[in-house]
Design an enzyme around this catalytic site. Structure first.
Site, short mmCIF file in Angstrom:
data_model
loop_
_atom_site.label_atom_id
_atom_site.label_comp_id
_atom_site.label_asym_id
_atom_site.label_seq_id
_atom_site.Cartn_x
_atom_site.Cartn_y
_atom_site.Cartn_z
N GLN A 112 -16.74 0.70 -76.75
CA GLN A 112 -16.44 0.97 -78.02
C GLN A 112 -16.98 0.12 -79.01
O GLN A 112 -16.66 -1.34 -78.97
CB GLN A 112 -15.09 0.92 -78.58
CG GLN A 112 -14.53 1.59 -79.81
CD GLN A 112 -13.08 1.62 -80.01
OE1 GLN A 112 -12.51 0.49 -79.86
NE2 GLN A 112 -12.52 2.77 -80.25
N TYR A 192 -10.46 0.35 -89.32
CA TYR A 192 -11.53 -0.48 -89.42
C TYR A 192 -12.70 0.23 -90.22
O TYR A 192 -12.45 1.13 -91.05
CB TYR A 192 -12.27 -0.68 -87.93
CG TYR A 192 -11.25 -1.50 -87.23
CD1 TYR A 192 -10.51 -2.85 -87.69
CD2 TYR A 192 -10.48 -0.99 -86.38
CE1 TYR A 192 -9.41 -3.32 -86.92
CE2 TYR A 192 -9.15 -1.36 -85.61
CZ TYR A 192 -9.01 -2.70 -85.87
OH TYR A 192 -8.01 -3.43 -85.21
N ARG A 239 -14.62 7.98 -82.31
CA ARG A 239 -12.90 8.01 -82.23
C ARG A 239 -12.57 7.85 -83.80
O ARG A 239 -12.98 7.36 -84.51
CB ARG A 239 -12.63 6.73 -81.33
CG ARG A 239 -11.01 7.07 -81.15
CD ARG A 239 -10.71 5.55 -80.33
NE ARG A 239 -9.69 6.33 -79.48
CZ ARG A 239 -8.51 5.61 -79.01
NH1 ARG A 239 -8.28 4.28 -79.41
NH2 ARG A 239 -7.72 6.33 -78.21
N GLY A 313 0.24 8.74 -76.38
CA GLY A 313 1.69 9.05 -75.86
C GLY A 313 1.61 10.05 -74.78
O GLY A 313 2.65 10.92 -74.64
N GLY A 334 -3.57 4.98 -72.68
CA GLY A 334 -3.84 3.68 -72.94
C GLY A 334 -2.77 2.77 -72.04
O GLY A 334 -3.14 2.02 -71.28
#
Ligand SMILES: Cc1cc2nc3c(=O)[nH]c(=O)nc-3n(C[C@H](O)[C@H](O)[C@H](O)COP(=O)(O)O)c2cc1C
Length: 387
Positions: A112, A192, A239, A313, A334
């Site tokens: 990434q 970001y 993403r 989740g 994750g």
């Protein structure tokens, strides 16, 4: 803590769609289980990955796809101590040891690429302000640099500088291929730089990079096109985190903004769209099925024909449901991957899942990084099994 993590033995999922292979361009993924980017802040002061990183990622090579952690495309794009970069020869060499090890273990690995934009701090730029779309700070909260000052008001990038941002991403993508990565994920989420341009809470420009959704998505388009020109479209994913408030983000009409972004990525032929779903904030959250379906992975299906990765989740069961209902092709896990290096095997056999330890998420050494045991291995550090 989610029910899955605290409940007893999960059901075996060997017949789950999570275990059907998937072609991502010309890359065959043996399963649909993705390790998403997870910042662990263990690089050295020059942004060179830790020598432990090869071991950490190799332990997780059973993932259908690993996407290595957020990695700065330039010195200007740095914003956090001990996050890695990919703009120097030393960083490239450090990553090469990681990709070699992962490939030797039979895995597949993207990286990434990110630019911190306004989330950076003058300490990283010889006292100069970080850059962003508009001179709007991330919020009144104290920054992450020393916890003592409010976030810095960034300097607005001039339109003439933005080709240079695309150039930074393209150069880092070229290094990624040289370093042996199978592809590149452009980070346009989590507040970001590219997300700052996308969402109007951070972007109040009145030039061709601000205003309507098409203008706000322009930098993402240009960056993605530049990266695709280096890697080829099937090796490039993007993403997004449409509803996430992380890092002071907000948008007046997220459906319009992210519909535009997804359509643009479709036009460019991007290989995948990786969606951080609503209600997820990088924390252990409730099961995805309990969250609002708005702007979740399935929302993007009609407008994007590449692969879709759903993140946030998920359990083995909710992830399988997303695939069965054709709302996603791949599911990212994750925190479960932090604590369970052999997560696909555990899902397959319905084995208990270890809990991640937050205290060791960011920074430090092997503890909480490479010492979570696989099934059948003795725990190396007391307390890391969570069972
Ligand atoms: C320690 C930690 C580091 C993370 N680092 C990144 C990152 O570098 N890039 C990114 O896009 N998301 C990052 N995330 C978000 C995760 O990729 C993921 O979307 C999030 O944890 C929700 O999924 P989960 O509920 O399966 O953990 C991070 C999350 C955690 C907990």
């Amino acid at each position: 803590m989610t029910a899955t993590l605290t409940a007893g033995r999960p059901q075996p999922t060997a017949t789950s769609p999570l275990f059907s292979p998937f072609w991502l361009g010309r890359l065959r993924l043996p399963n649909r289980i993705v390790m998403p980017p997870l910042t662990r802040a263990r690089a050295d002061e020059h942004g060179v990955p830790s020598p432990l990183a090869a071991r950490y990622y190799t332990q997780r090579a059973g993932a259908g796809l690993i996407i290595a952690e957020a990695t700065a495309v330039s010195a200007q794009g740095t914003g956090y101590g001990n996050w890695p970069g990919l703009y120097t020869a030393a960083q490239e060499a450090g990553w090469r040891t990681v990709t070699d090890a992962v490939h030797a273990a039979g895995g597949r690995i993207f990286i990434q690429l990110f630019h911190a934009g306004r989330m950076s701090h003058p300490a990283f730029h010889d006292g100069e302000r970080p850059v962003g779309p508009s001179p709007i700070a991330a919020g009144p909260a104290t920054d992450h640099y020393d916890g003592a000052h409010p976030f810095t008001r960034p300097r607005a990038l001039r339109a003439a500088e933005l080709a240079g941002i695309a150039g930074q991403f393209a150069a880092a993508a070229g290094r990624a291929l040289t370093a042996g990565f199978d592809g590149v994920e452009v980070h346009a989420g989590n507040g970001y730089l590219l997300d700052q341009f996308l969402r109007d809470g951070a972007n109040q420009r009145d030039d061709e990079y601000g205003g309507n959704p098409r203008n706000r998505a322009r930098l993402l388009r240009e960056v993605t096109a530049a990266v695709i020109s280096v890697c080829g479209s099937s090796r490039v994913g993007v993403r997004i985190s449409p509803l996430s408030p992380t890092n002071g983000m907000a948008d007046s009409d997220p459906a319009a903004t992210f519909t535009q972004a997804a359509r643009d990525l479709q036009a460019l032929g991007a290989g995948y769209l990786h969606v951080i779903e609503p209600g997820v904030n990088g924390t252990l959250s409730g099961p995805a099925s309990a969250q609002s379906p708005e702007l979740a992975s399935g929302f993007f299906r009609p407008m994007f024909s590449g692969a879709i990765i759903a993140a946030g989740g998920h359990t083995a069961q909710t992830g399988a449901g997303r695939i069965r209902h054709d709302q996603a092709d791949l599911i990212a896990y994750g925190q479960l991957f932090i604590a369970n290096p052999d997560l696909p095997a555990r899902f397959r056999h319905g084995a208990p899942l270890a809990r991640p330890q937050r205290a060791t998420f960011y920074g430090g050494g092997a503890a909480g990084y490479t010492d979570y045991p696989a099934l059948g291995q003795p725990p190396r550090v007391a307390g890391n099994t969570g069972q």
